[in-house]
Design a protein around this motif. Sequence first.
Motif, PDB file in Angstrom:
ATOM      1  N   UNK B 126       0.818  -1.215   0.000  1.00  0.00           N
ATOM      2  CA  UNK B 126       0.000   0.000   0.000  1.00  0.00           C
ATOM      3  C   UNK B 126       0.852   1.265   0.000  1.00  0.00           C
ATOM      4  N   UNK B 127       2.101   1.169   0.500  1.00  0.00           N
ATOM      5  CA  UNK B 127       2.984   2.333   0.464  1.00  0.00           C
ATOM      6  C   UNK B 127       3.365   2.667  -0.980  1.00  0.00           C
ATOM      7  N   UNK B 129       1.563   1.881  -3.613  1.00  0.00           N
ATOM      8  CA  UNK B 129       0.349   2.341  -4.296  1.00  0.00           C
ATOM      9  C   UNK B 129       0.098   3.815  -4.013  1.00  0.00           C
ATOM     10  N   UNK B 130       0.305   4.210  -2.755  1.00  0.00           N
ATOM     11  CA  UNK B 130       0.120   5.619  -2.414  1.00  0.00           C
ATOM     12  C   UNK B 130       1.111   6.486  -3.187  1.00  0.00           C
ATOM     13  N   UNK B 131       2.351   6.007  -3.301  1.00  0.00           N
ATOM     14  CA  UNK B 131       3.374   6.777  -4.012  1.00  0.00           C
ATOM     15  C   UNK B 131       3.020   6.913  -5.493  1.00  0.00           C
ATOM     16  N   UNK B 132       2.574   5.798  -6.094  1.00  0.00           N
ATOM     17  CA  UNK B 132       2.186   5.883  -7.507  1.00  0.00           C
ATOM     18  C   UNK B 132       0.996   6.823  -7.664  1.00  0.00           C
ATOM     19  N   UNK B 133       0.083   6.799  -6.710  1.00  0.00           N
ATOM     20  CA  UNK B 133      -1.139   7.604  -6.842  1.00  0.00           C
ATOM     21  C   UNK B 133      -0.836   9.102  -6.796  1.00  0.00           C
TER      22      UNK B 133
END
Lengths: 255, 226
Positions: B126-127, B129-133
């Motif tokens: 999830x870390x 994913x947050x960075x990509x988002x």
Amino acid sequence: MISVKNVHKTFGKNEVLKGVDIDVKRGEVVVILGPSGSGKTTLLRCINFLEKADEGELNIGDISVHFRHATRQEILRVRRRTAMVFQSYNLFNNKNAIENVMEGLVTARKIPKGEAYETAKKELDKVGLSDKYNAWPSQLSGGQQQRVAIARAVALNPDVILFDEPTSALDPELVGEVLSVMKSVAREGITMLVVTHEMSFARDIADRVIFMDEGAIVEEGLPRDIFTRPKERRTKQFLDRILLKDEYVKDDYAI
Amino acid sequence: MGKLFDPALIIEYAPLILSRLPVTLLIVFWAIVGGSVLGTLLALARIHKVPFLNGAAVFFISFVRGTPILIQMFIVYYGLPLLLMYFGINITRWAKLNFVLVSYALNNAAFLAEIIRSAILSVPASQSEAAWSVGLSASQTFRRIILPQAFRTAFPAFGARVINAMQDTALAFTLGILDILGQAQAIGIRTYHTLEGYVVTAIIFIVASLLMEHTFAFIERRRLAR
């Protein structure tokens, strides 16, 4: 502003999305409702390429990509026009609140640090965390973490913010503070695509409600139409179940 | 011939042996720096299951962990020149110390690769994913979000490895390196007083290990506590 066409997604043998079309206008707040397993979250994740859809197209601003054939560059461009708020907040654990908000601005958008710092401060103030600039995620409550996450998304000034069940992981008494921040974001005219189980938010804030079930859109319309006279039987059943639960909860507290 | 064990000689030899401490520390330094860089690459090859490199990394790591470092050093010392000869590179005139540095870097790369790999895998997806988002690229995500968090997780094991690496240097003298142990050995051959020199090296190793241990613990408490 943002539209997806004919999104298909299969996990193994399980067809999660069966050709979904959504069109969101600039400044519109669209809420997606539906029972768990209906594909709402997967749809949001496909828009941000956190899942790779098998089929379908995405248009956002002047960018137009095919989900399956998108190149790494195209994916990056889409992600730099969108932002996402996650169910479990997903703040960067190695960064404090203000650094969390600055990260996308400085690293992805190459905005000078000083300017990014001012933006981040402004956004944290707006979500009521002006005393928490330097707090680590572990020092914040769930509600505060989610407010930082919303500030992080808004600071990017994206074409659309995708909210993936932003209050589902919160303790009940913390849901209110996050919803009220989301309401003020909506009032700013920011385009929002929201997956949620918060009926009050859908009823009071949404411009449009989409009801999904089993990987497809069952019906959509104005909140008052969907809530008072749903056309489809499945929508009605779902709303009855959810609203009944809400009534029970209210009764419990009424005593 | 005098006494078999003369404590006074400990004092006499200590400065001589201590003067070779920089050599020992130099080996540790390059073993850890080289090992960290190569170890990170090995860990990435394994995590991303890069074709061929993944298999090579698995083989290399189990080879290093399954053989004594003394043998690894001899293989590098005698084998590396032959191998590089094929590519037209002549290193037969290399200083012996260079072979030691290469062997210890390779050895530590294998151990550090496993430490780094498990630390990277311990950072939740999830870390990323947050960075990509927020629009970070894959390499930005790795450098700015994943690696710093992995470093924190890996730090205690990393510290233990540095201390191990220092103790491992005790075999470098077999190639004739004059580090602290090599010096003790040389004194022993010259004077027939071997034990005193070894006592000095033992004291140096203990003090250096304790110093490192406390430094790492301090950093962990002060800098990494969140």
